[in-house]
Design an enzyme around this catalytic site. Structure first.
Site, short mmCIF file in Angstrom:
data_model
loop_
_atom_site.label_atom_id
_atom_site.label_comp_id
_atom_site.label_asym_id
_atom_site.label_seq_id
_atom_site.Cartn_x
_atom_site.Cartn_y
_atom_site.Cartn_z
N TYR A 188 26.95 40.93 27.58
CA TYR A 188 26.82 39.57 26.84
C TYR A 188 28.21 39.01 26.60
O TYR A 188 28.15 37.60 26.73
CB TYR A 188 26.30 40.07 25.45
CG TYR A 188 26.24 39.10 24.31
CD1 TYR A 188 25.12 38.20 24.43
CD2 TYR A 188 27.21 38.77 23.52
CE1 TYR A 188 24.97 37.18 23.56
CE2 TYR A 188 26.92 37.78 22.45
CZ TYR A 188 25.88 36.80 22.47
OH TYR A 188 25.64 35.86 21.67
N SER A 245 30.06 32.35 21.86
CA SER A 245 29.63 33.54 20.84
C SER A 245 31.14 33.40 20.50
O SER A 245 32.13 33.53 21.30
CB SER A 245 28.95 34.68 21.27
OG SER A 245 29.44 35.68 20.54
#
Length: 258
Positions: A158, A145
């Site tokens: 995350y 990401s």
């Protein structure tokens, strides 16, 4: 003739937005598929729609045996493993670090980081063995990401997991650069998937306001479309892209430019 004619491609998290897009993309380019997801019904439904030879195995990526079984399935069904797309993942609650429940943090790390570790642990030896036997190894594409490249306020655990995926990618790529295994990561910004749609719904804000929050730091002022990320995944896996390894490819609408 497709770029992946006859190649065996393994995809985890295949029933979700990015996994589904990747499965369709590889199928359109001639690949044979080994697909996995925790949602067995959705996985079977996807497989039934694909114009490709497909084997499926449902399971949880936090169980290391699933990774071992998926590689075995690829070899038993199709004879080898050419590409692995380690895509399975979840996101955390959109809150500041002290408000993240510890059990949620542990679950995010187990799926988003250890799930990728287990996958690579079993994929790499198979690809290395193929390289020794046939001079054709394989390519691994880890879905990280943009949160794995920079800080991500209210997505701390995350971001930590995705930074870890980038670290695994670069470390393993260096270890296997001369052994026939290319390993790269794709680092998307927010993409129009069920995960992002869920954030918009649970934020409590009007849709336009929530979407604006998601894209506030994106120069293009929009989220990515699944097809745009699929294009990057296929690029990273393409055998013609043979000199790229250890790269974390940002597909982020310009976030990294500012």
């Amino acid at each position: 003739m497709g770029r992946f004619d006859g190649a065996t491609v393994l995809i985890t998290g295949a029933a979700g937005g990015l996994g589904r897009g990747a499965a369709k993309g590889f199928a359109a380019e001639g690949a044979r598929l080994v697909l996995s997801d925790i949602d067995e019904k959705a996985l079977a439904g996807l497989a039934a729609t694909l114009p490709a030879e497909t084997a499926i195995l449902a399971g949880d990526v936090t169980d290391e045996k699933l990774s071992e079984d998926l590689v075995r399935l690829a070899v038993e069904k199709f004879g080898r493993l050419d590409v692995a797309v380690n895509n399975a993942g979840i996101v955390q609650s959109f809150v500041r670090l002290p408000q993240v429940p510890s059990d949620e943090a542990r679950r995010v790390l187990e799926i988003d980081l250890l799930g990728v570790f287990y996958a690579m642990k079993h994929q790499i030896p198979q690809m290395e063995q193929q390289f020794k036997a046939t001079a054709r190894g394989g390519a691994i594409v880890n879905i990280a990401s943009v949160a794995g490249l920079v800080g991500a306020p209210k997505l701390s655990i995350y971001a930590a997991a995705k930074h870890g995926v980038v670290g695994l990618t670069k470390s393993a790529a260096a270890e296997y650069a001369t052994k026939g295994v290319r390993i790269n990561a794709i680092c998307p910004a927010h993409t129009r998937t069920a995960m992002v749609d869920s954030f918009v719904r649970v934020s409590g804000a009007p849709e336009a306001e929530a979407s604006a929050e998601l894209t506030r730091g994106v120069p293009m002022k929009r989220v990515a479309e699944v097809d745009e990320i699929t294009t990057a995944i296929l690029f990273a896996a393409d055998p013609a892209n043979s000199f790229m390894t250890g790269h974390a490819l940002a597909v982020d609408g310009g976030v990294g430019a500012i």
